[in-house]
Design a protein around this motif. Structure first.
Motif, PDB file in Angstrom:
ATOM      1  N   ASN A 150      60.650 -72.726  52.574  1.00  0.00           N
ATOM      2  CA  ASN A 150      60.959 -71.684  51.597  1.00  0.00           C
ATOM      3  C   ASN A 150      59.701 -71.159  50.909  1.00  0.00           C
ATOM      4  N   THR A 168      58.248 -70.061  47.168  1.00  0.00           N
ATOM      5  CA  THR A 168      58.565 -70.413  45.786  1.00  0.00           C
ATOM      6  C   THR A 168      57.521 -69.829  44.833  1.00  0.00           C
ATOM      7  N   GLN A 188      63.019 -68.724  44.151  1.00  0.00           N
ATOM      8  CA  GLN A 188      62.867 -69.140  45.554  1.00  0.00           C
ATOM      9  C   GLN A 188      63.525 -68.142  46.491  1.00  0.00           C
ATOM     10  N   ARG A 189      62.885 -67.981  47.664  1.00  0.00           N
ATOM     11  CA  ARG A 189      63.450 -67.209  48.755  1.00  0.00           C
ATOM     12  C   ARG A 189      63.662 -68.161  49.923  1.00  0.00           C
ATOM     13  N   LEU A 190      64.914 -68.298  50.384  1.00  0.00           N
ATOM     14  CA  LEU A 190      65.235 -69.197  51.486  1.00  0.00           C
ATOM     15  C   LEU A 190      64.972 -68.517  52.820  1.00  0.00           C
ATOM     16  N   HIS A 191      64.661 -69.327  53.802  1.00  0.00           N
ATOM     17  CA  HIS A 191      64.361 -68.851  55.151  1.00  0.00           C
ATOM     18  C   HIS A 191      65.674 -68.679  55.914  1.00  0.00           C
ATOM     19  N   CYS A 246      67.750 -62.496  53.505  1.00  0.00           N
ATOM     20  CA  CYS A 246      67.129 -63.574  52.731  1.00  0.00           C
ATOM     21  C   CYS A 246      67.959 -63.868  51.487  1.00  0.00           C
ATOM     22  N   ASP A 292      64.619 -79.806  45.460  1.00  0.00           N
ATOM     23  CA  ASP A 292      64.899 -79.260  46.792  1.00  0.00           C
ATOM     24  C   ASP A 292      66.197 -79.820  47.361  1.00  0.00           C
ATOM     25  N   ASP A 333      68.376 -78.172  49.257  1.00  0.00           N
ATOM     26  CA  ASP A 333      68.884 -77.356  50.359  1.00  0.00           C
ATOM     27  C   ASP A 333      69.621 -78.180  51.408  1.00  0.00           C
TER      28      ASP A 333
END
Length: 354
Positions: free
Chosen positions: A28, A30, A44-47, A97, A226, A228
């Motif tokens: 990610n 951040t 945050q930007r998630l993949h 995203c 984290d 995720d």
């Protein structure tokens, strides 16, 4: 969509004083956000290629953070999701995203690698607390955002599929990876074969050293970040991953992979902390296969890094050519170090359990 556009979704009309990259995550992106009045948040930007079911990731995160928020443990603090004015805790942009905003935990620091048994003990203690605090959270409430995550035979099948028809360049690092993977192939199913005898609960999924926050001026672990990969899973997936990361004092960016060593004193420290908090959560089979789990997750991660290298670095972020190959070698040599010290590690574990 830019980071500032995402902030406009979560914090419409609020001036932003500063926006700076935060952390060195492999997946990610951040940023630390500083608001006009000085408050900090984390954006945050998630993949999207890594997390195909982004909604499931966010549902799990909401469930677990809410559950942890109900538990007041002195000295521990966990992040919370920050919702937009309309109540949404994430935003999907036009490119797919997922963006989210989190509270920032002040007066904390991360350690890329642990260097003392005391630090390892603090991590083990906190991981034990996490498993205790989530023990009464029904795993069936959580989605599985990454099916087959930590199912090592599946990663081996993926690797085999990628290798079919490849023309090898003769690169020495690639040859070393291939040789070690073939030697380790028979160990891939050690946890899957015993799954019915192993403890299955809510797990963190990625309790590596960098995901533990320490107090700013103390070797005291105060938070785990984290989420995720939180999901129903095997406790040994968490313990194995935590051990392979935290018992490698040279760290995962060691220049010479052959120099990497799994430290028995760090293993003893981490397990001392964990068993003090959560020994009763471990079944007999968990205890019997604990050292195997540390070796297996090292193998699994090496396998994943090498496969991603062969596929052109589609999953893990890289800053230079050959970085995922180097990461793979570090993990595979770490696995070798664990196997060479198996008797010593088993002896130390038996003493702690006696």
């Amino acid at each position: 969509m830019t980071a500032r556009s995402a902030l406009a979704f979560f914090l419409p009309g609020q001036p932003i004083r500063a926006l700076e990259p935060l952390g060195l995550g492999n997946i990610n992106d951040t940023w630390r956000v500083t608001l006009a009045h000085g408050r900090h948040l984390v954006l945050q930007r998630l993949h999207p290629q890594v997390f195909p079911d982004l909604a499931a990731v966010m549902v799990n995160m909401q469930l677990v953070t809410t559950h942890l928020g109900r538990s007041a443990v002195p000295g521990l603090v966990f992040f919370r999701l920050v919702a937009a004015p309309d109540g949404r805790n994430h935003y999907l942009d036009a490119s797919g995203c997922c963006w989210r905003l989190l509270t920032y935990l002040e007066q904390t620091r991360t350690l890329a690698s642990l260097t003392t048994p005391a630090q390892a003990e603090a991590v083990g203690d906190l991981l034990g607390f996490f498993h205790l605090l989530t023990a009464d959270l029904n795993p069936d409430l959580l989605a599985d955002p990454l099916p087959d995550f930590h199912v090592t035979p599946r990663y081996l099948e993926w690797y085999d599929a990628v290798c079919r028809g490849m023309t090898w360049s003769g690169d020495r690092g690639e040859s070393s990876c291939r040789e070690m993977i073939e030697l380790l192939r028979p160990t891939a199913s050690v946890l899957e074969d015993a799954r019915d005898r192993l403890s299955q609960r809510v797990i963190h999924g990625d309790p590596k050293a960098a995901n533990f926050l320490f107090a700013a001026k103390e070797d005291r672990a105060v938070s785990l970040i984290d989420f995720d990969t939180v999901k129903p899973g095997l406790l040994l997936h968490d313990l194995g991953d935590c051990l392979r990361s935290c018992c490698n004092p040279l760290g995962e960016h060691q220049a010479d992979p052959k120099a990497v060593v799994f430290a028995p004193e760090m293993f003893q420290g981490l397990m001392t902390g964990y068993l003090r908090r959560a020994a009763h959560l471990l079944a007999l089979a968990d205890r019997e296969l604990l050292v195997d789990a540390a070796a297996l997750i090292s193998f699994e991660l090496g396998l994943r890094f090498f496969t991603d290298h062969l596929e052109g670095n589609r999953y893990f972020k890289v800053n230079r050519a050959g970085e995922n190959l180097h990461r793979a070698l570090v993990q595979l040599y770490l696995n070798r170090s664990i196997h060479r010290q198996r008797s010593e590690l088993e002896r130390r574990l038996a003493a702690l359990l006696s």
